[in-house]
Each structure stands twice: as C-alpha cells, then as structure tokens.
Design a protein around this motif. Sequence first.
Motif, PDB file in Angstrom:
ATOM      1  N   HIS A   3       0.838  -1.191   0.000  1.00  0.00           N
ATOM      2  CA  HIS A   3       0.000   0.000   0.000  1.00  0.00           C
ATOM      3  C   HIS A   3       0.878   1.248   0.000  1.00  0.00           C
ATOM      4  O   HIS A   3       1.702   1.433   0.867  1.00  0.00           O
ATOM      5  CB  HIS A   3      -0.886  -0.020   1.248  1.00  0.00           C
ATOM      6  CG  HIS A   3      -1.572   1.286   1.497  1.00  0.00           C
ATOM      7  ND1 HIS A   3      -2.579   1.731   0.709  1.00  0.00           N
ATOM      8  CD2 HIS A   3      -1.368   2.237   2.442  1.00  0.00           C
ATOM      9  CE1 HIS A   3      -2.993   2.917   1.164  1.00  0.00           C
ATOM     10  NE2 HIS A   3      -2.262   3.230   2.199  1.00  0.00           N
ATOM     11  N   TRP A   8      -6.691   5.304   3.406  1.00  0.00           N
ATOM     12  CA  TRP A   8      -8.094   5.103   3.056  1.00  0.00           C
ATOM     13  C   TRP A   8      -8.979   5.560   4.214  1.00  0.00           C
ATOM     14  O   TRP A   8      -8.499   5.793   5.337  1.00  0.00           O
ATOM     15  CB  TRP A   8      -8.351   3.627   2.771  1.00  0.00           C
ATOM     16  CG  TRP A   8      -7.574   3.097   1.603  1.00  0.00           C
ATOM     17  CD1 TRP A   8      -7.497   3.633   0.357  1.00  0.00           C
ATOM     18  CD2 TRP A   8      -6.771   1.920   1.585  1.00  0.00           C
ATOM     19  NE1 TRP A   8      -6.695   2.863  -0.446  1.00  0.00           N
ATOM     20  CE2 TRP A   8      -6.235   1.791   0.279  1.00  0.00           C
ATOM     21  CE3 TRP A   8      -6.441   0.944   2.526  1.00  0.00           C
ATOM     22  CZ2 TRP A   8      -5.403   0.748  -0.108  1.00  0.00           C
ATOM     23  CZ3 TRP A   8      -5.618  -0.114   2.151  1.00  0.00           C
ATOM     24  CH2 TRP A   8      -5.097  -0.207   0.855  1.00  0.00           C
ATOM     25  N   THR A  19     -15.069 -12.840  -3.563  1.00  0.00           N
ATOM     26  CA  THR A  19     -15.343 -11.604  -4.324  1.00  0.00           C
ATOM     27  C   THR A  19     -16.564 -11.739  -5.225  1.00  0.00           C
ATOM     28  O   THR A  19     -17.193 -10.753  -5.550  1.00  0.00           O
ATOM     29  CB  THR A  19     -14.141 -11.220  -5.192  1.00  0.00           C
ATOM     30  OG1 THR A  19     -14.013 -12.136  -6.289  1.00  0.00           O
ATOM     31  CG2 THR A  19     -12.855 -11.175  -4.381  1.00  0.00           C
ATOM     32  N   ILE A  33      -9.638  -5.329   2.468  1.00  0.00           N
ATOM     33  CA  ILE A  33     -10.316  -4.416   1.540  1.00  0.00           C
ATOM     34  C   ILE A  33     -10.104  -2.991   2.028  1.00  0.00           C
ATOM     35  O   ILE A  33     -10.442  -2.663   3.177  1.00  0.00           O
ATOM     36  CB  ILE A  33     -11.826  -4.707   1.446  1.00  0.00           C
ATOM     37  CG1 ILE A  33     -12.078  -6.129   0.942  1.00  0.00           C
ATOM     38  CG2 ILE A  33     -12.512  -3.689   0.536  1.00  0.00           C
ATOM     39  CD1 ILE A  33     -13.553  -6.493   0.868  1.00  0.00           C
ATOM     40  N   LYS A  39     -16.053   3.772  -2.342  1.00  0.00           N
ATOM     41  CA  LYS A  39     -15.681   2.743  -3.308  1.00  0.00           C
ATOM     42  C   LYS A  39     -14.605   1.814  -2.738  1.00  0.00           C
ATOM     43  O   LYS A  39     -13.873   2.181  -1.825  1.00  0.00           O
ATOM     44  CB  LYS A  39     -15.148   3.387  -4.586  1.00  0.00           C
ATOM     45  CG  LYS A  39     -16.096   4.361  -5.276  1.00  0.00           C
ATOM     46  CD  LYS A  39     -17.241   3.648  -5.949  1.00  0.00           C
ATOM     47  CE  LYS A  39     -18.119   4.632  -6.725  1.00  0.00           C
ATOM     48  NZ  LYS A  39     -19.255   3.950  -7.397  1.00  0.00           N
ATOM     49  N   ILE A  40     -14.538   0.634  -3.332  1.00  0.00           N
ATOM     50  CA  ILE A  40     -13.431  -0.274  -3.030  1.00  0.00           C
ATOM     51  C   ILE A  40     -12.203   0.222  -3.783  1.00  0.00           C
ATOM     52  O   ILE A  40     -12.192   0.273  -5.025  1.00  0.00           O
ATOM     53  CB  ILE A  40     -13.778  -1.713  -3.440  1.00  0.00           C
ATOM     54  CG1 ILE A  40     -14.964  -2.241  -2.625  1.00  0.00           C
ATOM     55  CG2 ILE A  40     -12.567  -2.629  -3.288  1.00  0.00           C
ATOM     56  CD1 ILE A  40     -15.483  -3.590  -3.089  1.00  0.00           C
ATOM     57  N   GLN A  41     -11.181   0.616  -3.034  1.00  0.00           N
ATOM     58  CA  GLN A  41      -9.971   1.138  -3.650  1.00  0.00           C
ATOM     59  C   GLN A  41      -8.896   0.066  -3.823  1.00  0.00           C
ATOM     60  O   GLN A  41      -8.026   0.188  -4.689  1.00  0.00           O
ATOM     61  CB  GLN A  41      -9.407   2.276  -2.792  1.00  0.00           C
ATOM     62  CG  GLN A  41     -10.369   3.432  -2.569  1.00  0.00           C
ATOM     63  CD  GLN A  41     -10.698   4.197  -3.839  1.00  0.00           C
ATOM     64  OE1 GLN A  41      -9.940   4.166  -4.801  1.00  0.00           O
ATOM     65  NE2 GLN A  41     -11.835   4.886  -3.852  1.00  0.00           N
ATOM     66  N   TRP A  42      -8.948  -0.958  -2.988  1.00  0.00           N
ATOM     67  CA  TRP A  42      -7.925  -1.999  -3.048  1.00  0.00           C
ATOM     68  C   TRP A  42      -8.483  -3.261  -2.414  1.00  0.00           C
ATOM     69  O   TRP A  42      -9.249  -3.211  -1.453  1.00  0.00           O
ATOM     70  CB  TRP A  42      -6.675  -1.537  -2.285  1.00  0.00           C
ATOM     71  CG  TRP A  42      -5.506  -2.464  -2.377  1.00  0.00           C
ATOM     72  CD1 TRP A  42      -4.534  -2.469  -3.340  1.00  0.00           C
ATOM     73  CD2 TRP A  42      -5.182  -3.536  -1.487  1.00  0.00           C
ATOM     74  NE1 TRP A  42      -3.633  -3.473  -3.105  1.00  0.00           N
ATOM     75  CE2 TRP A  42      -3.986  -4.145  -1.968  1.00  0.00           C
ATOM     76  CE3 TRP A  42      -5.769  -4.040  -0.324  1.00  0.00           C
ATOM     77  CZ2 TRP A  42      -3.389  -5.226  -1.324  1.00  0.00           C
ATOM     78  CZ3 TRP A  42      -5.170  -5.127   0.319  1.00  0.00           C
ATOM     79  CH2 TRP A  42      -3.993  -5.706  -0.181  1.00  0.00           C
ATOM     80  N   ILE A  43      -8.084  -4.394  -2.975  1.00  0.00           N
ATOM     81  CA  ILE A  43      -8.460  -5.678  -2.392  1.00  0.00           C
ATOM     82  C   ILE A  43      -7.322  -6.662  -2.641  1.00  0.00           C
ATOM     83  O   ILE A  43      -6.734  -6.693  -3.728  1.00  0.00           O
ATOM     84  CB  ILE A  43      -9.803  -6.193  -2.976  1.00  0.00           C
ATOM     85  CG1 ILE A  43     -10.242  -7.479  -2.278  1.00  0.00           C
ATOM     86  CG2 ILE A  43      -9.720  -6.384  -4.473  1.00  0.00           C
ATOM     87  CD1 ILE A  43     -11.697  -7.851  -2.594  1.00  0.00           C
ATOM     88  N   GLU A 372     -14.758  -5.770  -6.235  1.00  0.00           N
ATOM     89  CA  GLU A 372     -13.700  -5.447  -7.179  1.00  0.00           C
ATOM     90  C   GLU A 372     -13.363  -3.965  -7.051  1.00  0.00           C
ATOM     91  O   GLU A 372     -14.228  -3.149  -6.706  1.00  0.00           O
ATOM     92  CB  GLU A 372     -14.144  -5.762  -8.610  1.00  0.00           C
ATOM     93  CG  GLU A 372     -14.548  -7.223  -8.830  1.00  0.00           C
ATOM     94  CD  GLU A 372     -15.058  -7.484 -10.230  1.00  0.00           C
ATOM     95  OE1 GLU A 372     -14.227  -7.481 -11.164  1.00  0.00           O
ATOM     96  OE2 GLU A 372     -16.287  -7.662 -10.394  1.00  0.00           O
ATOM     97  N   THR A 373     -12.116  -3.620  -7.341  1.00  0.00           N
ATOM     98  CA  THR A 373     -11.713  -2.216  -7.226  1.00  0.00           C
ATOM     99  C   THR A 373     -12.565  -1.346  -8.150  1.00  0.00           C
ATOM    100  O   THR A 373     -12.858  -1.713  -9.286  1.00  0.00           O
ATOM    101  CB  THR A 373     -10.229  -2.040  -7.575  1.00  0.00           C
ATOM    102  OG1 THR A 373      -9.977  -2.579  -8.881  1.00  0.00           O
ATOM    103  CG2 THR A 373      -9.349  -2.746  -6.558  1.00  0.00           C
TER     104      THR A 373
END
Length: 416
Positions: A3, A8, A19, A33, A39-43, A372-373
């Motif tokens: 990261h 976040w 997912t 996550i 929003k999802i920025q990273w997973i 999902e991102t």
Amino acid sequence: MTHTQAPWDIVFIHADIATMARGRYNIIKDGAIGVAQKKIQWIGTSDKLQASPGPIADEIIDCTGKWILPGFVDCHTHLIWAGSRSNEFEMRLSGASYEDIAKQGGGIAATVAAVREASEDRLFNIASRRINHFISRGTTCVEIKSGYGLDLENELKMLAVADRLAQRFPLHVSPTFLGAHALPPEYKGRADDYVDLIINTMLPGIKNQGIACAVDVFCESIAFSIEQTKRLFTAATDLGLPVKLHAEQLSDSGSAALAAQFNALSCDHLEYLSLDGAKAMAHAGVTAVLLPGAYYMLKETQKPPVEDLIRLRVPMALATDLNPGTSPVHDMATVMNMGCVLFGLTCEQALAGATINGAKALGLDKQKGSLETGKDADFVLWDIDAPADLSYQMGICCVNKVVIAGKITYNSHGLT
C-alpha cells in the motif's frame, strides 16, 4: 504489491473474502479491503499491507477470520403494501388456486384496495420496518415495484414512498413502475382501455416525475396479453425507460421471447419458459430471475429450466419476490436455500444469483454485486465457516456487520 497511496477511510483486514467476480467464489484467504470515497480502492491479502511505511486508513477493522461477501442484491420485490393476506394462505391450504382467489376478489385486488386507502406516511412507516429487516439480513440493494395502486395517483404515491425509503435508508433502492400488474376493479372487462390509460397518462406521468428506473409488466392469462405487453413495452421504450417482465410463471405464453426483442433487463419467474424463449434471452443478454419463494408458497411443480439456462449461459439471479400474497419471504439466505433445494442450484450459483447476477438484473453490475476495485463498497461480514453456509443454514442470522457505500451501517447490535 504494498500500500503506497494516501490513507483510506477504512480498511478491513484478516478476513476471508469471496469476491464473486464473474459469478465465482474467487476466494482470498486472510484478505483485506481498502475503502475510500464510498468505493473499493484496493483488495488483496492482508500481508500486502503489513509492509506499508505509513498509516493505511483512518479506521482499521480486524475481521478476525470472518467472511466478507458482497451485499445481497434483491432484484425483485413488491415491498410496499398495506394490509394482510394470510387468509389467502389458509384458502390455498384448503385447495384454492391462485386463479380461484383472484376471481373471489382476493389476490392483488385486495392489496390494491388496502394501498389506495393508506396514506403515504402509513405506507412509508410499514415499508421502513421491512427495509430495516432487509439490511439486518445482509441486503444492500433492493428493487421495489409499484403495482398496488393501479391508477396514476396511487402508483405515484407508491413510487414516492420508494423514493423516501431511498433517502432515509443507506441501501440502494431501484424503483420499478408496475402499473400493468393487474386490472383495477374500475376497468373490469376493459383491459385494452386500461392499457391505453397506462400508455397515454401513467407512463408519461412516471417519466416526468423521474422516479422509476424501469417498467415491468405481468404477462399472463390472468393479467395482460402478449399484444398488450408489446404495446406497453413499445411505449416505455419510446420514453427511454428500460423494461422487465413477469414471464412464463403460470403458462408458456412466449412472453420471454418478446421481452428479449426489447432487450429487457430481466425476465422473472420462468417456470414455464420454453427452450426457444431461453435461447432468445441468451441472444439478447436478458437475465433470468428465479423466484423460489413464490414457487414454494404456491406449491408449484413445474420448475424453471435451470439446465437450459446454464447450458445457454443465461445469468440466473435469485430474489425474494417479497409480496403479501404469494411470497411473504423477507430473507435472501432463505431464498438461496430454496434455490438449491427446489431448483438444483449449487451453493456458488445461489450466491452469484443473490449478488452479481441480481445486480445484472437491475443493470447495476458495473457498480454492485461483486467485490472489485472501483465498485461500490457494499459488503457484509459474516460469522460463518464457508460461503456455502448461507445456503445450508436456515433460521439463523449470521450477519456481523453490514457495510454500505463504505460505511458500517449495521452491526450485530443493530443499525448504526
């Protein structure tokens, strides 16, 4: 990959994640996550975050091995109504059919009378209790149909309630206009005249208000004909409104193929769907919405052609069909169990039906239904051992936390 971006808003770590991308479990063990701006920025896996040189989020939630799955997308409900029809349940137990009840003034007509008598505030209060329950059971997106008003004033009243629910509660509400649900009593024997009313008055009014995302029709021998449905679809399409259909529930009318001609978002029920109808849906990319609650409550024996739908790669969604007469089902996990036991779905197919394929049925699969991102941060933490537990266990709620738009909106202690 570590990261490296600015912190976040919130990150969830040490969770097992399914997912549901592309409709498969796609499990990430000991996953994380990162969420920002709803929003999802990273997973990815939690160990990828441990090497970060700075703070990774304003808030860190240690999930301690719980499962994170996409929030349920309930893509077919009639959630707004007043009154009760438990008496009809007793009638069916005594042998009365759907058609028998309708001919005696019951069925949809009974709920129409109750809704017309109810104020907007009363309908809102009743529906709010149902929405609260939905969230507590892991639903983060819900479709709500009108269809118990059957005139412009009361259809708009129902859609106004749906809009108020969307403003009041964190989950996403997708409102659908179902003016062609049944024939109102004042139009008995004049179905074509009522279709004219919908086309000339109701649809333009709904369009002008801008409070419906789609138009639905109940095409069946006890409702509206193929010819009438085609007229309604043509009018809706001319106004730029997507269409969907209650199709092939009680008979094979060919309505699914008609819906495919109009590139419908979905065809729902489908117990009597023909192979030709399934092929037309596959060619047009129409989602099949299976409603096992109604199948169960009506003691149906004709199952949707699941094998054909799988072979033709038609996405299959599952939904509660929550309504007062034929599917008083308030829980998507129960629907998943029914989909497996009654229709022969696998647990993975049932979860896909309750998430990503439900989103497809609403035209929302680019934003919702899988982790999902770039997608909306709508997901649920579950106290379960495996995703299959949601289809396997019945009568127990295993929700630990519900996250909608990146915010924890419910935990096991209640709404936040």
